[in-house]
Every structure is written in structure tokens, then in C-alpha cells.
Design a protein around this motif. Structure first.
Motif, PDB file in Angstrom:
ATOM      1  N   ARG A 149     112.652  36.770  35.793  1.00  0.00           N
ATOM      2  CA  ARG A 149     111.058  37.410  36.291  1.00  0.00           C
ATOM      3  C   ARG A 149     110.871  38.062  37.634  1.00  0.00           C
ATOM      4  NH1 ARG A 149     106.003  35.850  38.296  1.00  0.00           N
ATOM      5  NH2 ARG A 149     104.245  36.846  37.839  1.00  0.00           N
ATOM      6  N   GLU A 150     111.647  37.438  38.494  1.00  0.00           N
ATOM      7  CA  GLU A 150     111.612  37.722  39.950  1.00  0.00           C
ATOM      8  C   GLU A 150     112.275  38.975  40.254  1.00  0.00           C
ATOM      9  OE1 GLU A 150     110.213  33.878  39.464  1.00  0.00           O
ATOM     10  OE2 GLU A 150     112.146  34.732  38.785  1.00  0.00           O
ATOM     11  N   CYS A 151     113.200  39.360  39.199  1.00  0.00           N
ATOM     12  CA  CYS A 151     113.864  40.782  39.559  1.00  0.00           C
ATOM     13  C   CYS A 151     112.953  41.848  39.078  1.00  0.00           C
ATOM     14  CB  CYS A 151     115.335  40.579  38.669  1.00  0.00           C
ATOM     15  SG  CYS A 151     116.128  42.068  39.050  1.00  0.00           S
ATOM     16  N   LEU A 152     112.687  42.590  39.879  1.00  0.00           N
ATOM     17  CA  LEU A 152     111.845  43.913  39.445  1.00  0.00           C
ATOM     18  C   LEU A 152     112.844  45.014  39.262  1.00  0.00           C
ATOM     19  CD1 LEU A 152     108.834  44.891  39.148  1.00  0.00           C
ATOM     20  CD2 LEU A 152     109.407  46.230  41.349  1.00  0.00           C
ATOM     21  N   ARG A 153     112.603  45.594  38.044  1.00  0.00           N
ATOM     22  CA  ARG A 153     113.639  46.560  37.393  1.00  0.00           C
ATOM     23  C   ARG A 153     112.871  47.896  37.383  1.00  0.00           C
ATOM     24  NH1 ARG A 153     113.455  42.308  34.608  1.00  0.00           N
ATOM     25  NH2 ARG A 153     112.427  43.115  32.798  1.00  0.00           N
ATOM     26  N   ILE A 154     113.677  48.891  38.233  1.00  0.00           N
ATOM     27  CA  ILE A 154     112.989  50.277  38.152  1.00  0.00           C
ATOM     28  C   ILE A 154     114.270  51.106  37.588  1.00  0.00           C
ATOM     29  CG2 ILE A 154     112.375  52.166  39.790  1.00  0.00           C
ATOM     30  CD1 ILE A 154     110.531  49.638  39.609  1.00  0.00           C
ATOM     31  N   VAL A 339     109.073  54.263  47.215  1.00  0.00           N
ATOM     32  CA  VAL A 339     109.168  52.872  47.654  1.00  0.00           C
ATOM     33  C   VAL A 339     107.975  52.112  47.782  1.00  0.00           C
ATOM     34  CG1 VAL A 339     109.835  51.580  49.699  1.00  0.00           C
ATOM     35  CG2 VAL A 339     111.158  53.582  49.128  1.00  0.00           C
ATOM     36  N   ASP A 340     106.886  52.883  48.185  1.00  0.00           N
ATOM     37  CA  ASP A 340     105.597  52.088  48.280  1.00  0.00           C
ATOM     38  C   ASP A 340     105.074  51.617  46.799  1.00  0.00           C
ATOM     39  OD1 ASP A 340     105.245  52.400  51.094  1.00  0.00           O
ATOM     40  OD2 ASP A 340     103.889  54.290  50.757  1.00  0.00           O
ATOM     41  N   ALA A 341     105.549  52.733  45.882  1.00  0.00           N
ATOM     42  CA  ALA A 341     105.073  52.440  44.227  1.00  0.00           C
ATOM     43  C   ALA A 341     105.889  51.108  43.736  1.00  0.00           C
ATOM     44  CB  ALA A 341     105.248  53.676  43.447  1.00  0.00           C
ATOM     45  N   ALA A 342     107.048  51.107  44.296  1.00  0.00           N
ATOM     46  CA  ALA A 342     107.928  49.826  43.706  1.00  0.00           C
ATOM     47  C   ALA A 342     107.292  48.694  44.377  1.00  0.00           C
ATOM     48  CB  ALA A 342     109.315  50.194  44.212  1.00  0.00           C
ATOM     49  N   ILE A 343     106.910  48.478  45.678  1.00  0.00           N
ATOM     50  CA  ILE A 343     106.613  47.521  46.244  1.00  0.00           C
ATOM     51  C   ILE A 343     105.299  46.993  45.809  1.00  0.00           C
ATOM     52  CG2 ILE A 343     105.375  46.397  48.230  1.00  0.00           C
ATOM     53  CD1 ILE A 343     107.919  47.946  49.873  1.00  0.00           C
ATOM     54  N   GLN A 344     104.255  47.952  45.348  1.00  0.00           N
ATOM     55  CA  GLN A 344     103.029  47.700  44.644  1.00  0.00           C
ATOM     56  C   GLN A 344     103.323  47.082  43.534  1.00  0.00           C
ATOM     57  OE1 GLN A 344      99.966  47.803  45.830  1.00  0.00           O
ATOM     58  NE2 GLN A 344      99.113  47.456  43.853  1.00  0.00           N
ATOM     59  N   LEU A 345     104.092  47.724  42.534  1.00  0.00           N
ATOM     60  CA  LEU A 345     104.276  47.226  41.257  1.00  0.00           C
ATOM     61  C   LEU A 345     104.913  45.844  41.274  1.00  0.00           C
ATOM     62  CD1 LEU A 345     104.643  47.796  38.088  1.00  0.00           C
ATOM     63  CD2 LEU A 345     106.938  48.446  38.491  1.00  0.00           C
ATOM     64  N   ARG A 346     105.545  45.352  42.082  1.00  0.00           N
ATOM     65  CA  ARG A 346     105.975  43.936  42.376  1.00  0.00           C
ATOM     66  C   ARG A 346     104.773  43.059  42.643  1.00  0.00           C
ATOM     67  NH1 ARG A 346     110.660  41.022  43.016  1.00  0.00           N
ATOM     68  NH2 ARG A 346     110.326  39.194  43.820  1.00  0.00           N
ATOM     69  N   ALA A 347     103.818  43.537  43.422  1.00  0.00           N
ATOM     70  CA  ALA A 347     102.796  42.934  43.785  1.00  0.00           C
ATOM     71  C   ALA A 347     102.101  42.664  42.503  1.00  0.00           C
ATOM     72  CB  ALA A 347     102.219  43.531  44.953  1.00  0.00           C
TER      73      ALA A 347
END
Length: 351
Positions: A149-154, A339-347
Motif C-alpha cells: 500500500r505504501e508504494c504509490l504507483r504512477i 511532481v506536485d500532483a504525485a505528492i498530493q495523491l500520496r497524501a
């Protein structure tokens, strides 16, 4: 996946002789862009004496040479990806010379070097290796595993082929790393494998095993907090949609980056076919991905190479209003918004 990482090679000669164009030599160009410190020379007889920068637009002062005996190298990399994937007949003596010099030869072509008996004999005599990046033995179907779950896949997808999906994922990985994030890259094509050292050549996997091969690739990289998964083809492409769908379900992404080229109207390789309306393809990706795992498009990567800078900025602004997600041309303007969008999705879904 390859047993030995291709990153072990630190003195590489890129072979592009007679094929040094942006379309045909895209493998060499990407290696110059992302592994420039490991490239000793480019081999192109007609342009010997120039620099890689002058010839291919990347590589700064890396020399262009006309023979292998001018360079102390540990490997010869085939630097082209021509239609059909065949080794040019006039290159066979060059490959033989590399083997006689004890150099390993690395190829991403569909035309496997190891199927040429003369190459096999020469490699054996000199203790050199023939490495066909696309050769694989993937033979298992997917198990529909639950990834960490902790691995955010893009995952990068697109409305056609050859849009910059690999570069987009590599640039986002780099951008995340520059912000102190743990970000990995999963290569699914021959050039990506040559750059990062390992991966699975998904377009050479038997169709029943594409999802499973992708699943195992992700499992091998799921220790990262962010995993950028290289895309292939397009869900709407008449020839390559199966590979795209297999990747989409095999990696079960949390987020997608939608790639497109501004002004491209016809399907690559099918000039008589018009690319479907972007909204239809955009929607299809979200529907298809959610059949396997909750997912949404978090941004778009625009290829604006045919536009002026002013027109490109206007285009990206218009697309942001049209689709409601951030849009970047990672080549020209960087990838900070993605990059901002990926960080936001993880949050939103992990932290």
C-alpha cells in the motif's frame, strides 16, 4: 528481467552509423540524455570528428568516431530502434569487430543477435556476451496480487505511440528524488531497460503473460515510496492496444499521467486513421484502470515540440482548463506540476 544489470557498463559506444536521425536513433539519444557519463563515443563513420551534441543534440563533447579501435570501451550498444527492428546488414562487420575486441554487445532490436551463429561463435571465442534486451522467458499469468500500500504507483499512458511516456516517467522520478522522495522507475521497453539497467520488454511478452510480467516487475520494485511505471502504446492504437491494456491492469496504478503530442491528428503508423477525440481516450483510461484498482488521471504531459514557446504555454493553459488537471511539457518547462500532483495523491491515499 535481465540477470545482470546493464548499469555495470561504464565505457559504452553507441552504434548509430548511417541512422543518426531523431526518429531512428531515439535509443542513442535517450542514453546520451540519461546515461551520458557512461557513454565513451558514438560510432557514425560519415560524421566522425563531430561531437554527440552536434550530431544528435545531446552528449556535449562525447566524440563521434568511425571505428571501435579508437575507443577503450567495455560494450557496444545498438543505438537505433528502426521500424521492423532488424539489424542493418552493413552493421554485421561492426558487431563482429566489437566481439573480436572482447566487447559485450547489447541490442534492443527484435532481430536477436544470439540467433546469428557467427556472432555466437565470435562471442564465445573472446569471452564476450551477446545481450538481447527484448529476449525473455516470461510464462506466468497474473495473480491479481495486492501491492504494498505504501508504494504509490504512477503509470504513463497516452493517446498514441512515441509521445514521450518514458521521458515523462523518468523526469517525474528525477523530480521526486530532487525533493528527497524515494522514487523508483520500472522499465517496460528496450530503451528504458538500457537506461536503468533492468526491466521487462513488454512488447515481446506472449499476450497471456503481459499482465503477469508487469505484476512481477512491480513486485520487484515495490519497496519504493513512489514507483514510476513506463508506458507503451495506446489503448486506442489499432496495433498496440493489447500491450497497453496488459500494462494498465498488471501494474494496477494509483494514478495516471496522460501523454499527448500537440497537433498530432493521425495514428502513428496508420496515416489513414484519425486519433479518437482526446476526451474519449482520457475517459477510457480511467474506466479501464478502475476495473482493476481505484485510479485517476492526475496530470497530463504535453509534447509541444512543434509549437513556439508562447503557443506551447497557451496550449497547456487551455488543456488545464479543459481537463481540470495540471499540464506540463517536461522537455521544455520541467515537471514540477506533475511532481506536485504525485505528492498530493500520496497524501490523499497513503499518508
Amino acid at each position: 528481467m535481465l540477470k545482470d544489470s546493464l548499469t555495470k557498463y561504464k565505457r559504452i559506444v553507441l552504434l548509430t552509423d548511417g541512422y543518426s536521425t531523431p526518429f531512428l536513433a531515439k535509443t542513442a539519444i535517450s542514453l546520451l540524455r540519461y546515461r551520458g557519463d557512461d557513454i565513451a563515443a558514438v560510432l557514425d563513420k560519415e560524421h566522425a570528428g563531430q561531437t554527440a551534441q552536434q550530431l544528435l543534440g545531446y552528449g556535449e563533447s562525447i566524440p563521434v568516431v568511425d571505428s571501435l579501435d579508437q575507443i577503450d570501451a567495455d560494450a557496444l550498444f545498438i543505438g537505433i530502434a528502426p521500424p521492423g527492428g532488424k539489424l542493418p546488414a552493413q552493421w554485421k562487420p561492426i558487431v563482429m569487430e566489437a566481439l573480436r575486441l572482447g566487447m559485450d554487445v547489447v541490442s534492443g532490436l527484435h532481430d536477436f543477435l544470439c540467433n546469428d551463429e557467427s556472432f555466437v561463435v565470435a562471442a564465445h571465442e573472446r569471452g564476450a556476451k551477446l545481450i538481447d534486451v527484448r529476449r525473455n522467458n516470461e510464462n506466468e499469468t497474473a495473480k491479481a496480487v495486492d501491492f504494498r500500500r505504501e508504494c504509490l504507483r504512477i503509470h504513463a499512458v497516452g493517446n498514441d505511440c512515441s509521445l514521450g511516456k518514458m521521458v515523462t516517467t523518468l523526469e517525474i522520478q528525477k523530480g521526486l528524488q530532487e525533493r528527497g522522495c524515494d522514487a523508483g522507475f520500472a522499465a517496460t521497453g528496450q530503451t528504458g531497460i538500457m537506461i536503468c539497467g533492468s526491466g521487462i520488454p513488454i512488447d515481446c511478452v506472449v499476450s497471456d503473460f503481459v499482465n503477469g510480467a508487469t505484476e512481477r516487475l512491480v513486485l520487484a520494485h515495490q519497496d519504493h515510496d513512489y514507483l514510476l511505471i513506463e508506458g507503451q502504446g495506446s489503448i486506442s492504437h489499432p496495433a498496440y492496444s493489447a500491450v497497453t491494456a496488459g500494462l494498465l491492469h498488471g501494474c494496477a496504478p494509483d494514478g495516471l499521467i496522460f501523454c499527448y503530442e500537440s497537433g498530432r491528428e493521425n495514428v502513428k503508423g496508420f496515416d489513414h486513421r484519425v486519433i479518437p477525440e482526446m476526451e474519449r481516450i482520457y475517459s477510457a483510461y480511467e474506466i479501464m484502470s478502475n476495473l482493476r484498482h481505484p485510479c485517476k488521471i492526475i496530470g497530463m504531459a504535453a509534447n509541444t515540440r512543434h509549437l513556439t514557446e508562447e503557443a506551447a504555454l497557451a496550449e497547456m493553459q487551455e488543456m488545464e482548463s479543459r481537463f481540470g488537471v495540471p499540464v506540463c511539457d517536461v522537455y521544455r518547462f520541467g515537471c514540477d506540476k506533475l511532481v506536485d500532483a504525485a505528492i498530493q495523491l500520496r497524501a490523499e491515499i497513503v499518508d
